[in-house]
Scaffold this active site. Structure first.
Site, mmCIF file in Angstrom:
data_model
loop_
_atom_site.group_PDB
_atom_site.id
_atom_site.type_symbol
_atom_site.label_atom_id
_atom_site.label_comp_id
_atom_site.label_asym_id
_atom_site.label_seq_id
_atom_site.Cartn_x
_atom_site.Cartn_y
_atom_site.Cartn_z
ATOM 1 C CB THR A 195 -28.203 1.373 -46.262
ATOM 2 O OG1 THR A 195 -28.102 1.803 -47.564
ATOM 3 C CG2 THR A 195 -26.315 0.722 -45.622
ATOM 4 C CG ASP A 196 -30.939 0.406 -51.060
ATOM 5 O OD1 ASP A 196 -29.559 1.430 -50.569
ATOM 6 O OD2 ASP A 196 -31.132 1.000 -52.312
ATOM 7 C CD GLU A 197 -24.804 1.907 -50.849
ATOM 8 O OE1 GLU A 197 -23.898 1.277 -50.859
ATOM 9 O OE2 GLU A 197 -25.034 2.853 -50.421
ATOM 10 C CE1 TYR A 208 -22.745 3.618 -44.704
ATOM 11 C CE2 TYR A 208 -23.568 2.536 -47.126
ATOM 12 C CZ TYR A 208 -23.514 3.392 -45.880
ATOM 13 O OH TYR A 208 -24.786 4.122 -45.287
ATOM 14 N N GLY A 236 -15.526 -2.347 -57.444
ATOM 15 C CA GLY A 236 -16.990 -3.032 -56.301
ATOM 16 C C GLY A 236 -18.398 -2.414 -56.983
ATOM 17 C CG HIS A 237 -20.489 1.493 -59.173
ATOM 18 N ND1 HIS A 237 -20.313 2.785 -59.797
ATOM 19 C CD2 HIS A 237 -21.569 1.914 -58.591
ATOM 20 C CE1 HIS A 237 -21.104 3.643 -59.719
ATOM 21 N NE2 HIS A 237 -22.151 2.918 -58.682
ATOM 22 C CG ASN A 261 -28.618 6.331 -53.386
ATOM 23 O OD1 ASN A 261 -28.589 4.498 -52.735
ATOM 24 N ND2 ASN A 261 -28.263 6.916 -53.716
ATOM 25 C CB SER A 291 -19.085 -1.461 -41.456
ATOM 26 O OG SER A 291 -20.038 -0.087 -42.267
ATOM 27 C CE LYS A 292 -25.825 1.564 -41.593
ATOM 28 N NZ LYS A 292 -26.574 2.289 -40.208
ATOM 29 C CG PHE A 338 -28.573 13.973 -45.768
ATOM 30 C CD1 PHE A 338 -29.498 15.866 -45.886
ATOM 31 C CD2 PHE A 338 -28.550 13.202 -46.490
ATOM 32 C CE1 PHE A 338 -30.284 15.678 -46.657
ATOM 33 C CE2 PHE A 338 -29.687 13.230 -47.580
ATOM 34 C CZ PHE A 338 -29.671 14.539 -47.717
#
Length: 347
Positions: free
Chosen positions: A130-132, A155, A288-289, A184, A158-159, A11
């Site tokens: 990512t900001d995550e 995820y 864990g959202h 996002n 790992s990032k 993407f």
């Protein structure tokens, strides 16, 4: 300039490929073509003499070494990654091998290539993250480049690991690394398992529109073409060893976002009666959202002059219209493994 773009059939990667080629860069798209990749994403530039494709998995170090020797890139933009949080909950192994080991392999290959060419000052390695990795915010505050890492999912963990590797290869070996962390993304060519395409496609199919929990989780939405523009700017003008947060400055709760998409669809493809919002259903929340993400893009704005050009309302309008116009693109992708099925409940 010759760019090696990893994950260029995905993407965000494909948006970078399309923009770079349109600006006259020579681009080699390195992609393993896993389930979320789609060669049609780069169809607008596929016939250009500036574009070529290398079917290579970043988990294969020997293949990576061969690509560097053959391509001789001036820069690497590393976007190849497993990125779906729900899939990482059900099957974290692919996220570890691709995002961590794959990044290690790529950094090693880039370092050896860079050293073999005499450590040219012009070489760049841009690691896209990512900001995550920063974890979850409360109702106030925003992520900055100095926010401590606090990943909460397989995820994001790992990032975060891949970010640390990229920084270590700069600090230890001198590899000219830059790093970005984005909010996002959304826009054309977004794979159908992600939130915005799910809402659009479930709505027009007459299916339930799932909203996790009570829909109060907040995200900062960045139009993918704005992101691609920012990445090429960081690559060319960013300071080596520095990180840049890229945000859309467009916060919405998940429920607000879904309702806005439904309102756009009501206008563009009205139902005989009622609203697409009538199809919204609240479902069990993701484990864990994270409650809220928001990025402060002051550094990239002040140092490089970048700011988002597309508001979330404008971007959603464009995105909805693109999906309505491009069924031939998204329909086959819905048949791929796991797409359309609830994931992330295997805990």
């Amino acid at each position: 300039m010759k760019l090696l773009v990893t994950g260029g059939a995905g993407f965000i990667g494909s948006a970078v490929v399309r923009l770079a080629v349109s600006r006259g860069a020579q681009v080699v798209n390195l992609d393993a073509l896993t389930y979320a990749a789609c060669p049609d994403n780069v169809a607008p530039v596929a016939d250009s003499p500036l574009y070529s494709f290398a079917h290579v998995d970043i988990r294969d170090p020997e293949a990576l070494a061969r690509v560097f020797e053959e391509v001789e890139p001036d820069a690497v933009l590393h976007l190849a990654a497993e990125s779906h949080v729900d899939r990482s909950i059900d099957g974290p192994g692919d996220f570890i091998t691709t995002n961590i080991v794959g990044t290690f392999n790529l950094l090693n290959a880039a370092r050896h290539y860079w050293v073999s060419r005499g450590r040219p000052d012009t070489f760049r390695f841009l690691h896209v993250s990512t900001d995550e990795v920063f974890g979850s915010l409360g109702k106030e505050g925003k992520f900055t480049e100095t926010t401590p890492y606090d990943p909460r999912s397989p995820y994001s963990a790992s990032k975060a690991s891949s970010d640390h590797l990229a920084r270590a290869w700069h600090e230890t070996y001198g590899l000219p690394v830059l790093l970005t962390n984005c909010s996002n993304n959304y826009g054309p060519y977004h794979f159908p398992e992600k939130l915005i395409p799910v809402v659009i496609l479930n709505a027009i199919a007459g299916h339930d529109i799932p909203v996790y929990g009570d829909g109060s989780n907040v995200r900062d939405w960045l139009y993918v073409e704005d992101h691609a523009r920012a990445l090429l700017l960081v690559l060319s003008n960013g300071q080596i060893g520095r990180s840049y947060n890229i945000g859309g400055v467009n916060e919405r709760s998940n429920l607000e976002l879904v309702q806005e998409i439904c309102a756009i669809l009501d206008a563009k493809r009205p139902l005989g009666s009622g609203s697409y919002a009538d199809q919204i259903r609240f479902v069990t929340d993701r484990p864990g959202h994270d409650a809220r993400y928001a990025i402060d893009p002051a550094r990239i704005r002040e140092e490089l002059g970048w700011s988002p050009s597309v508001t979330v309302s404008e971007g959603l309008e464009r995105t909805v219209q693109w999906y309505l116009d491009n069924e031939a693109w998204w329909r086959p992708l819905q048949q791929r493994h796991g797409v359309g099925r609830r994931l992330g409940t295997n805990v």
